[in-house]
Design a protein around this motif. Structure first.
Motif, PDB file in Angstrom:
ATOM      1  N   ARG A  92       0.831  -1.194   0.000  1.00 12.47           N
ATOM      2  CA  ARG A  92       0.000   0.000   0.000  1.00 12.47           C
ATOM      3  C   ARG A  92       0.873   1.254   0.000  1.00 12.47           C
ATOM      4  O   ARG A  92       2.086   1.186   0.239  1.00 12.47           O
ATOM      5  CB  ARG A  92      -0.931   0.012   1.218  1.00 12.47           C
ATOM      6  N   ALA A  93       0.257   2.382  -0.234  1.00 10.95           N
ATOM      7  CA  ALA A  93       1.007   3.643  -0.261  1.00 10.95           C
ATOM      8  C   ALA A  93       1.614   3.970   1.087  1.00 10.95           C
ATOM      9  O   ALA A  93       2.649   4.642   1.167  1.00 10.95           O
ATOM     10  CB  ALA A  93       0.092   4.778  -0.723  1.00 10.95           C
ATOM     11  N   ASP A  94       0.961   3.496   2.155  1.00 16.38           N
ATOM     12  CA  ASP A  94       1.461   3.779   3.503  1.00 16.38           C
ATOM     13  C   ASP A  94       2.270   2.616   4.072  1.00 16.38           C
ATOM     14  O   ASP A  94       2.345   2.442   5.291  1.00 16.38           O
ATOM     15  CB  ASP A  94       0.310   4.133   4.446  1.00 16.38           C
ATOM     16  N   GLU A  95       2.889   1.832   3.217  1.00 15.33           N
ATOM     17  CA  GLU A  95       3.709   0.696   3.655  1.00 15.33           C
ATOM     18  C   GLU A  95       4.856   1.181   4.547  1.00 15.33           C
ATOM     19  O   GLU A  95       5.504   2.182   4.255  1.00 15.33           O
ATOM     20  CB  GLU A  95       4.280  -0.038   2.446  1.00 15.33           C
ATOM     21  N   VAL A  96       5.084   0.464   5.646  1.00 14.50           N
ATOM     22  CA  VAL A  96       6.161   0.803   6.583  1.00 14.50           C
ATOM     23  C   VAL A  96       6.943  -0.463   6.913  1.00 14.50           C
ATOM     24  O   VAL A  96       6.355  -1.465   7.335  1.00 14.50           O
ATOM     25  CB  VAL A  96       5.602   1.407   7.898  1.00 14.50           C
ATOM     26  N   THR A  97       8.248  -0.416   6.711  1.00 23.63           N
ATOM     27  CA  THR A  97       9.110  -1.523   7.124  1.00 23.63           C
ATOM     28  C   THR A  97       9.587  -1.245   8.539  1.00 23.63           C
ATOM     29  O   THR A  97      10.402  -0.339   8.761  1.00 23.63           O
ATOM     30  CB  THR A  97      10.314  -1.681   6.177  1.00 23.63           C
ATOM     31  N   ALA A  98       9.064  -1.982   9.494  1.00 27.58           N
ATOM     32  CA  ALA A  98       9.375  -1.732  10.905  1.00 27.58           C
ATOM     33  C   ALA A  98      10.671  -2.410  11.331  1.00 27.58           C
ATOM     34  O   ALA A  98      11.450  -1.853  12.102  1.00 27.58           O
ATOM     35  CB  ALA A  98       8.226  -2.206  11.783  1.00 27.58           C
ATOM     36  N   LEU A  99      10.887  -3.630  10.858  1.00 30.19           N
ATOM     37  CA  LEU A  99      12.067  -4.413  11.229  1.00 30.19           C
ATOM     38  C   LEU A  99      12.619  -5.097   9.986  1.00 30.19           C
ATOM     39  O   LEU A  99      11.861  -5.494   9.094  1.00 30.19           O
ATOM     40  CB  LEU A  99      11.709  -5.486  12.264  1.00 30.19           C
ATOM     41  N   THR A 100      13.927  -5.267   9.957  1.00 26.06           N
ATOM     42  CA  THR A 100      14.528  -5.973   8.835  1.00 26.06           C
ATOM     43  C   THR A 100      15.719  -6.803   9.294  1.00 26.06           C
ATOM     44  O   THR A 100      16.583  -6.317  10.033  1.00 26.06           O
ATOM     45  CB  THR A 100      14.957  -4.982   7.725  1.00 26.06           C
ATOM     46  N   GLY A 101      15.726  -8.069   8.910  1.00 27.42           N
ATOM     47  CA  GLY A 101      16.875  -8.948   9.119  1.00 27.42           C
ATOM     48  C   GLY A 101      17.327  -9.092  10.552  1.00 27.42           C
ATOM     49  O   GLY A 101      18.535  -9.054  10.828  1.00 27.42           O
ATOM     50  N   VAL A 102      16.403  -9.299  11.480  1.00 26.06           N
ATOM     51  CA  VAL A 102      16.772  -9.401  12.894  1.00 26.06           C
ATOM     52  C   VAL A 102      17.120 -10.838  13.257  1.00 26.06           C
ATOM     53  O   VAL A 102      16.321 -11.756  13.060  1.00 26.06           O
ATOM     54  CB  VAL A 102      15.618  -8.911  13.801  1.00 26.06           C
TER      55      VAL A 102
END
Length: 264
Positions: A17-27
């Motif tokens: 979506r337009a409001d996509e948010v990546t909160a965490l990556t590769g933890v």
């Protein structure tokens, strides 16, 4: 023995979506049984999101999470963890005793077992004499101790805590920090603890996990070995060295990969 294992965990909200948010990556993170690990980082870096992923309150977009050797979903169903938030979340119409009994009640435990276990937990947090009181009759610090007793009522091997002392005054906060360490030591409970306070993270933890700004990732893991915590610990060179090291990691300054911080 491990309590929690996260492998390549990422979380995207509103994907596509337009409001996509990546909160965490590769933890990637492993928490040993009986270990106390704090998560610290700037606001919005995904600390609470990570805690909720471990607790299966939300699901990861990618990666794997195991708790006590099980999937996070199975661990939640099996009540392998207890959870405490910044707000105690007690039910005003239930006595302290019956608030602590609630997870046992949901599990279907017999009445006498619920009663005995709740009394044991209230004794552990020093509130046995308030079993018949209602939450409104307790101070904020006492309510948090009831919340901890409730979280521990089912003997969970893991305790998840999201800034449980954040709204308390400094003296109450320090007193409950000591109380929490005593409880964890006596029960052998592993703990993942979210905080914005560097001194609190260093004082409580075996390791402090430092996270970056969003998208959150682990940038540094600071081991801490200050021995048994006492009032003197808060004035020790090792404690202040730990605070300095975590602060540097949060700023992104180079941090020497030295041995754990040790109290003299």
């Amino acid at each position: 023995m491990t309590s929690v294992v996260l492998e390549g965990v990422s979380k995207v909200f509103n994907a596509g979506r337009a409001d996509e948010v990546t909160a965490l990556t590769g933890v990637d993170l492993t928490v040993a049984r009986g270990e106390f690990v704090s998560l610290i980082g700037p606001s919005g870096c995904g600390k609470s999101t990570l805690l909720r992923l471990v607790g299966d309150l939300i699901q990861p977009t990618s990666g794997a999470i195991t708790v006590a050797g099980k999937s996070a979903r199975t661990a939640r169903v099996d009540q392998e963890y207890g959870i405490a938030f910044q707000q105690a979340g007690l039910f005003d119409w239930r006595t302290v005793q019956r608030n602590v009994e609630l997870p046992l009640e949901l599990r279907g435990s017999p009445r006498q077992e619920r009663h005995d276990r709740a009394r044991e937990m209230l004794d552990l947090v020093g509130l046995a004499e308030f079993a018949g009181h209602y939450p409104a009759q307790l101070s904020g610090g006492m309510q948090q101790r009831v919340a901890i007793a409730r979280a521990l009522a089912v003997h969970p091997p893991l305790l998840l805590m999201d800034e449980p002392f954040g709204a308390l005054d400094e003296m109450t906060r320090e007193r409950l920090q000591d109380e929490l360490l005593r409880i964890c030591a006596s029960t052998g409970t592993s703990t993942i603890f979210v905080t914005h306070s560097i001194p609190e993270a260093v004082y409580l933890s075996d390791r402090v996990v430092v996270m970056s700004a969003r998208p959150g990732r682990i940038t540094e893991v600071v081991p801490v070995d200050l021995g048994p915590r006492t009032e003197a610990t808060r004035q020790s060179p090792g404690f202040f060295a730990g605070i300095t090291k975590v602060r540097k990691a949060l700023r992104g300054d180079p941090v020497p990969a030295a041995e754990p911080l040790v109290a003299p």
